[in-house]
Design an enzyme around this catalytic site. Structure first.
Site, PDB file in Angstrom:
ATOM      1  N   ASP A  50       0.841  -1.122   0.000  1.00  0.00           N
ATOM      2  CA  ASP A  50      -0.045  -0.173  -0.063  1.00  0.00           C
ATOM      3  C   ASP A  50       0.944   1.276   0.141  1.00  0.00           C
ATOM      4  O   ASP A  50       1.686   1.493   1.051  1.00  0.00           O
ATOM      5  CB  ASP A  50      -0.845  -0.087   1.257  1.00  0.00           C
ATOM      6  CG  ASP A  50      -1.724   1.306   1.327  1.00  0.00           C
ATOM      7  OD1 ASP A  50      -1.597   2.018   0.339  1.00  0.00           O
ATOM      8  OD2 ASP A  50      -2.686   1.216   2.272  1.00  0.00           O
ATOM      9  N   VAL A  51       0.785   2.078  -1.221  1.00  0.00           N
ATOM     10  CA  VAL A  51       2.091   2.849  -1.127  1.00  0.00           C
ATOM     11  C   VAL A  51       1.635   4.048  -0.153  1.00  0.00           C
ATOM     12  O   VAL A  51       2.515   4.739   0.187  1.00  0.00           O
ATOM     13  CB  VAL A  51       1.907   3.687  -2.734  1.00  0.00           C
ATOM     14  CG1 VAL A  51       2.566   2.946  -3.524  1.00  0.00           C
ATOM     15  CG2 VAL A  51       0.602   4.311  -2.965  1.00  0.00           C
ATOM     16  N   TYR A 141      -9.995  14.574  -5.724  1.00  0.00           N
ATOM     17  CA  TYR A 141      -9.119  14.065  -6.646  1.00  0.00           C
ATOM     18  C   TYR A 141      -8.180  14.890  -7.474  1.00  0.00           C
ATOM     19  O   TYR A 141      -6.997  14.689  -7.482  1.00  0.00           O
ATOM     20  CB  TYR A 141      -9.885  13.145  -7.649  1.00  0.00           C
ATOM     21  CG  TYR A 141      -9.062  12.283  -8.755  1.00  0.00           C
ATOM     22  CD1 TYR A 141      -8.416  11.174  -8.327  1.00  0.00           C
ATOM     23  CD2 TYR A 141      -8.600  12.894  -9.908  1.00  0.00           C
ATOM     24  CE1 TYR A 141      -7.281  10.464  -9.459  1.00  0.00           C
ATOM     25  CE2 TYR A 141      -8.021  12.299 -10.957  1.00  0.00           C
ATOM     26  CZ  TYR A 141      -7.294  10.948 -10.660  1.00  0.00           C
ATOM     27  OH  TYR A 141      -6.519  10.247 -11.578  1.00  0.00           O
ATOM     28  N   LYS A 145      -4.166  15.499  -7.148  1.00  0.00           N
ATOM     29  CA  LYS A 145      -3.114  15.429  -8.340  1.00  0.00           C
ATOM     30  C   LYS A 145      -2.669  16.724  -8.593  1.00  0.00           C
ATOM     31  O   LYS A 145      -1.490  16.916  -8.916  1.00  0.00           O
ATOM     32  CB  LYS A 145      -4.136  14.942  -9.731  1.00  0.00           C
ATOM     33  CG  LYS A 145      -4.546  13.484  -9.566  1.00  0.00           C
ATOM     34  CD  LYS A 145      -3.421  12.419  -9.575  1.00  0.00           C
ATOM     35  CE  LYS A 145      -3.950  11.296  -9.999  1.00  0.00           C
ATOM     36  NZ  LYS A 145      -2.765  10.226 -10.188  1.00  0.00           N
ATOM     37  N   THR A 176      -9.023   2.672 -19.321  1.00  0.00           N
ATOM     38  CA  THR A 176      -8.625   1.591 -18.231  1.00  0.00           C
ATOM     39  C   THR A 176      -9.667   1.318 -17.445  1.00  0.00           C
ATOM     40  O   THR A 176     -10.696   1.877 -17.477  1.00  0.00           O
ATOM     41  CB  THR A 176      -7.347   2.278 -17.528  1.00  0.00           C
ATOM     42  OG1 THR A 176      -8.043   3.051 -16.567  1.00  0.00           O
ATOM     43  CG2 THR A 176      -6.282   2.921 -18.285  1.00  0.00           C
TER      44      THR A 176
END
Length: 232
Positions: A50-51, A141, A145, A176
């Site tokens: 898990d980053v 989000y 980012k 994706t």
């Protein structure tokens, strides 16, 4: 240990990350992955990580280094996407979004910078077109980012003197599994607003990442927009 240069890709099991693994492998890298699912078949070595967990990232990077050798390229593509109006975004959702995207980049950068300095390597972060143009129902989000853009530019300035190049790609909506079949980004009405009239492909993003890693030796702190013309 590999006799080839080593690349580390986060989120390499699917989508953009998987395309990056393929592109860097084709360029002669031995690729290791950190992925939450722990499965990236195209990579030579994958660690379930898990980053957002700094200690787990450090351990995972050490495992990749022990298995393949010193890391010469890093691509941070691990992440997730969700839409919600700002009034519906709770504290936990804000924190998770920032921990995974911004925190994940910080954790990976800190764990790999000693290698990148020794190899005079390159780090490429994956941000988003929404970090530049924004979008309704994308506040947390886009904020996470957007923070990546600031970190990339600042880190690039800090480590360029050590021979490390730090850059970023900012994809638009990409074809994706991250985008559900009923996603508004797949709707004909949205696609008709794009100059190319279609989604970006993972392979197109990966080609830009490959360029920044392998060929753009003059590029430091840059953001490459890969978005079918969503931001011009």
């Amino acid at each position: 240990m590999s006799d080839r240069p080593v690349a580390l890709v986060t989120g390499g099991a699917s989508g953009i990350g998987a395309a990056v693994v393929d592109a860097l492998t084709a360029r002669g890298f031995a690729v290791g992955c950190l992925d939450l699912r722990g499965s990236a078949p195209a990579a030579e070595h994958t660690v379930a990580v898990d980053v957002s967990d700094a200690a787990a990232v450090a351990d995972g990077v050490a495992e990749v280094r022990d298995a393949l050798g010193p890391i010469a390229a890093v691509v941070t593509s691990a992440g997730y996407y969700e839409m919600a109006p700002v009034s519906d975004i709770g504290v936990d959702a804000w924190r998770r979004m920032l921990r995974v995207h911004l925190g994940g980049l910080v954790n990976v950068a800190r764990a790999t910078l000693p290698d990148l300095t020794a190899t005079r390597g390159a780090l490429v972060a994956v941000a988003s077109e929404l970090a530049i143009g924004g979008g309704g129902d994308d506040v947390h989000y886009a904020a996470a980012k957007g923070a990546i853009l600031g970190l990339v530019r600042s880190l690039a300035a800090e480590v360029a003197g050590d021979g490390v190049r730090v850059n970023c790609v900012a994809p638009g909506p990409t074809d994706t599994p991250l985008l559900a079949a009923d996603s508004p980004w797949r709707a004909t009405d949205y696609l008709s607003t794009l100059p190319l009239r279609r989604l970006t492909t993972p392979q197109e993003v990966a080609r830009c990442v490959e360029y920044l890693v392998c060929d753009a030796t003059f590029s430091v702190g840059d953001v490459v927009n890969v978005n079918s013309g969503a931001v011009i």
